[in-house]
Write a protein that holds these residues in place. Structure first.
Motif, PDB file in Angstrom:
ATOM      1  N   GLY A 117      -1.791  11.137 -23.034  1.00 40.54           N
ATOM      2  CA  GLY A 117      -1.248  12.130 -23.949  1.00 40.54           C
ATOM      3  C   GLY A 117       0.128  12.620 -23.532  1.00 40.54           C
ATOM      4  N   SER A 118       0.326  12.823 -22.232  1.00 43.61           N
ATOM      5  CA  SER A 118       1.642  13.255 -21.737  1.00 43.61           C
ATOM      6  C   SER A 118       2.695  12.191 -21.996  1.00 43.61           C
ATOM      7  CB  SER A 118       1.556  13.557 -20.239  1.00 43.61           C
ATOM      8  OG  SER A 118       0.682  14.644 -19.994  1.00 43.61           O
ATOM      9  N   PHE A 119       2.305  10.941 -21.837  1.00 43.87           N
ATOM     10  CA  PHE A 119       3.225   9.833 -22.115  1.00 43.87           C
ATOM     11  C   PHE A 119       3.658   9.858 -23.578  1.00 43.87           C
ATOM     12  CE2 PHE A 119       3.694   5.531 -23.838  1.00 43.87           C
ATOM     13  CZ  PHE A 119       4.710   5.023 -23.032  1.00 43.87           C
ATOM     14  N   LEU A 120       2.698  10.056 -24.471  1.00 44.25           N
ATOM     15  CA  LEU A 120       3.015  10.075 -25.900  1.00 44.25           C
ATOM     16  C   LEU A 120       3.892  11.278 -26.249  1.00 44.25           C
ATOM     17  CD1 LEU A 120      -0.436   8.967 -27.368  1.00 44.25           C
ATOM     18  CD2 LEU A 120       1.692   7.640 -27.348  1.00 44.25           C
ATOM     19  N   ARG A 121       3.663  12.413 -25.599  1.00 41.44           N
ATOM     20  CA  ARG A 121       4.489  13.602 -25.873  1.00 41.44           C
ATOM     21  C   ARG A 121       5.938  13.390 -25.434  1.00 41.44           C
ATOM     22  NH1 ARG A 121      -0.319  16.371 -24.347  1.00 41.44           N
ATOM     23  NH2 ARG A 121      -1.219  17.423 -26.164  1.00 41.44           N
ATOM     24  N   GLU A 122       6.113  12.649 -24.347  1.00 35.48           N
ATOM     25  CA  GLU A 122       7.477  12.342 -23.913  1.00 35.48           C
ATOM     26  C   GLU A 122       8.193  11.478 -24.942  1.00 35.48           C
ATOM     27  OE1 GLU A 122       7.505  10.578 -20.077  1.00 35.48           O
ATOM     28  OE2 GLU A 122       6.689  12.343 -19.051  1.00 35.48           O
ATOM     29  N   LYS A 123       7.433  10.555 -25.530  1.00 33.17           N
ATOM     30  CA  LYS A 123       8.025   9.643 -26.515  1.00 33.17           C
ATOM     31  C   LYS A 123       8.193  10.309 -27.885  1.00 33.17           C
ATOM     32  CE  LYS A 123       8.108   6.091 -23.702  1.00 33.17           C
ATOM     33  NZ  LYS A 123       9.369   5.422 -23.313  1.00 33.17           N
ATOM     34  N   VAL A 124       7.186  11.108 -28.255  1.00 35.90           N
ATOM     35  CA  VAL A 124       7.189  11.755 -29.574  1.00 35.90           C
ATOM     36  C   VAL A 124       6.815  13.229 -29.367  1.00 35.90           C
ATOM     37  CG1 VAL A 124       6.304  11.678 -31.941  1.00 35.90           C
ATOM     38  CG2 VAL A 124       6.374   9.572 -30.576  1.00 35.90           C
ATOM     39  N   PRO A 125       7.772  14.102 -29.132  1.00 35.90           N
ATOM     40  CA  PRO A 125       7.483  15.507 -28.806  1.00 35.90           C
ATOM     41  C   PRO A 125       6.596  16.212 -29.828  1.00 35.90           C
ATOM     42  CG  PRO A 125       9.777  15.008 -28.363  1.00 35.90           C
ATOM     43  CD  PRO A 125       9.218  13.809 -29.074  1.00 35.90           C
ATOM     44  N   GLU A 126       6.673  15.806 -31.078  1.00 35.06           N
ATOM     45  CA  GLU A 126       5.889  16.498 -32.112  1.00 35.06           C
ATOM     46  C   GLU A 126       4.486  15.911 -32.290  1.00 35.06           C
ATOM     47  OE1 GLU A 126       8.464  13.384 -34.239  1.00 35.06           O
ATOM     48  OE2 GLU A 126       8.568  14.715 -32.496  1.00 35.06           O
ATOM     49  N   VAL A 127       4.091  15.015 -31.415  1.00 33.32           N
ATOM     50  CA  VAL A 127       2.770  14.387 -31.547  1.00 33.32           C
ATOM     51  C   VAL A 127       1.669  15.442 -31.454  1.00 33.32           C
ATOM     52  CG1 VAL A 127       2.474  13.929 -29.070  1.00 33.32           C
ATOM     53  CG2 VAL A 127       1.310  12.488 -30.739  1.00 33.32           C
ATOM     54  N   GLU A 128       0.600  15.231 -32.225  1.00 30.38           N
ATOM     55  CA  GLU A 128      -0.601  16.077 -32.159  1.00 30.38           C
ATOM     56  C   GLU A 128      -1.754  15.222 -31.670  1.00 30.38           C
ATOM     57  OE1 GLU A 128      -1.296  18.111 -35.811  1.00 30.38           O
ATOM     58  OE2 GLU A 128       0.760  18.836 -35.967  1.00 30.38           O
TER      59      GLU A 128
END
Length: 377
Positions: A117-128
Motif C-alpha cells: 500500500g505504501s508503494f502504491l501511495r508513492e506512485k499514486v498519492p490519491e490512491v484509496e
C-alpha cells in the motif's frame, strides 16, 4: 503513469518484499458466492466466526465505495519440519495445524500488504485502499480464485500450481483500474480423496463445507465438545490438516521461504501435560505469537485433556484429577472427568466417584457419569 505500467511495477515490487504470488481481480460483485453464502446460512453450515453479512462479504464497494480492483497476494508456508519430536508414552504430544506454525500469519501478511500500500501511495498519492487478511469481510479464497492465484479445490482451499494449498491469502481493495488476471481452471476432476478422508464428514461434498462439523472449527470452540467429535480430534489441539495432507496437489510441496513461518517443534507439537496447568502469562509467552492462540488457552487446554484421554495416558491421571477437583471452569472440570474415565484405571474411577459427591454443576456431573460409564465397557 498508466495502469499497465503500474501493474508491472507493483508485481516487481511484490517480489522484492517477499510476496510469493500476486494477482489482480475486478471489484465486481461476487454473485455466485453470495448465493452460496445465503444457502450455507439456510443450511446452518456457518461457524459463526464469519465477519459481515452476505452483502458485505461479496460486494467490495460496500467496503470501499470507490473500488475498481482487488490485489490478491499469497505467501507459502512449510508442510514439514526437520527432526519432529517423538510422541512417546509418558510424554504424549499434541499438534497445531500447519497454518499455525511460526508467527501469526495475519501479522506477516498485513506487513506485506502495508508495504504494498505504501508503494502504491508513492506512485499514486490519491490512491484509496482497504486491506484485509482472513478476518475481513471479503472471502480471501473468492478473491484469490478470481485473481488467478489458484483454483478452489473440493477441500474448500485455494490450490496453487506452485505451492499447492499451503498458502496464506490476503488482499488490497483499491480504486485503481488494474486489468484483471485470468482465473485458473478448476483441476480436481474426479478426485474425491479429501471428501472421503474428512474425519467428521464436514466436507458435505466437493466445495461445500459444514463448518460446524469441521475439526479446524471445533478445536477453537470454548464449550464442551460434543461426544461424537471427542475421539475424532485425536491429539489435535488446534486446527486440522487432513483435507490438505491427502490432496494430490500437495504431494512433495514443502516450501521454507519465510523465516517467520518456520515451526518451533516444541510449540507446534507440544507436550500435553504442561499445558494443563499453564498460567495465562506462560501461555502468552509460549504460544502468543502463533495464530492458534487467538482464542486463548481454554480451548487448547480442553483439547489437550481430550488428547490425554485419547492416548489413555496413565501418567496424566494426577494432573487430570487436580483439574476435575479444583479448576474453576466447568468445561475443564467436566472434560477432565470424561478423560479420566477414558483412561480407565481403578484410581480414575475411585476419584470420579468421590468427586461426584462434591460437584455442584449439573453439566459437570453429566460428564462424570460419562466417565464412570467407561467402567462398564
Amino acid at each position: 503513469m498508466d495502469a499497465e505500467q503500474l501493474k508491472r511495477e507493483t508485481i516487481a515490487y511484490s517480489k522484492e518484499i517477499g510476496i510469493d504470488k500476486i494477482g489482480f481481480a475486478s471489484a465486481d460483485v461476487f454473485g455466485e458466492l453470495k448465493s452460496r453464502l445465503i444457502r450455507q446460512e439456510q443450511l446452518g453450515y456457518h461457524s459463526g466466526f464469519e465477519k459481515g453479512s452476505p452483502e458485505e462479504r461479496t460486494e467490495p464497494e460496500r467496503l470501499l465505495p470507490s473500488s475498481q480492483s482487488i490485489i490478491s497476494i499469497a505467501l507459502a508456508y512449510p508442510s514439514k519440519m526437520e527432526n519432529p519430536p517423538k510422541n512417546e508414552k509418558g510424554a504424549r504430544r499434541g499438534q497445531f495445524a500447519r497454518a499455525s506454525w511460526g508467527e501469526d500469519y495475519h501479522t506477516v501478511l498485513r506487513e506485506k500488504l502495508q508495504l504494498l500500500g505504501s508503494f502504491l501511495r508513492e506512485k499514486v498519492p490519491e490512491v484509496e485502499l482497504k486491506l484485509m487478511v482472513d478476518t475481513g469481510e471479503l472471502s480471501d479464497r473468492a478473491v484469490a480464485e478470481r485473481a488467478g492465484i489458484g483454483f478452489s479445490g473440493k477441500n474448500c482451499a485455494i490450490i496453487t500450481p506452485e505451492f499447492g494449498s499451503y498458502v496464506y491469502l490476503g488482499e488490497l481493495v483499491t480504486n485503481l483500474p488494474f486489468a484483471p488476471d485470468e482465473p485458473i481452471q478448476e483441476g480436481c476432476g474426479d478426485c474425491n480423496i479429501c471428501v472421503d478422508s474428512c474425519p467428521t464428514d464436514a466436507l458435505v461434498q466437493g466445495g461445500q463445507l459444514n463448518a460446524n462439523r469441521c475439526i479446524a472449527f471445533l478445536t477453537q470452540t470454548k464449550g464442551f465438545l460434543e461426544d461424537e467429535y471427542r475421539t475424532k480430534i485425536g491429539n489435535r489441539v488446534y486446527g486440522c490438516d487432513t483435507c490438505q495432507t491427502v490432496c494430490p496437489f500437495n504431494r512433495k510441496k514443502d516450501f521454507h521461504l519465510h523465516e517467520e513461518f518456520e515451526p518451533d517443534p516444541e510449540k507446534v507439537k507440544p507436550v500435553l501435560r504442561p499445558i494443563l496447568r499453564i498460567s495465562n502469562r506462560e501461555f502468552k509467552e509460549k504460544f502468543g505469537r502463533m495464530a492458534g492462540s487467538w482464542r486463548g488457552k481454554k480451548p487448547i487446554q480442553r483439547n489437550a485433556i481430550l488428547a490425554l484421554g485419547h492416548y489413555r495416558e496413565i501418567e496424566a491421571v494426577e494432573d487430570l484429577v487436580h483439574l476435575m477437583k479444583n479448576d474453576p471452569r466447568p468445561v475443564i472440570r467436566g472434560t477432565a472427568a470424561y478423560s479420566l474415565g477414558k483412561i480407565g484405571t481403578p484410581e480414575c474411577f475411585e476419584e470420579l466417584e468421590m468427586a461426584r459427591g462434591d460437584e455442584t454443576d449439573e453439566k459437570v456431573k453429566e460428564e462424570m457419569e460419562k466417565g464412570l460409564a467407561f467402567q462398564m465397557n
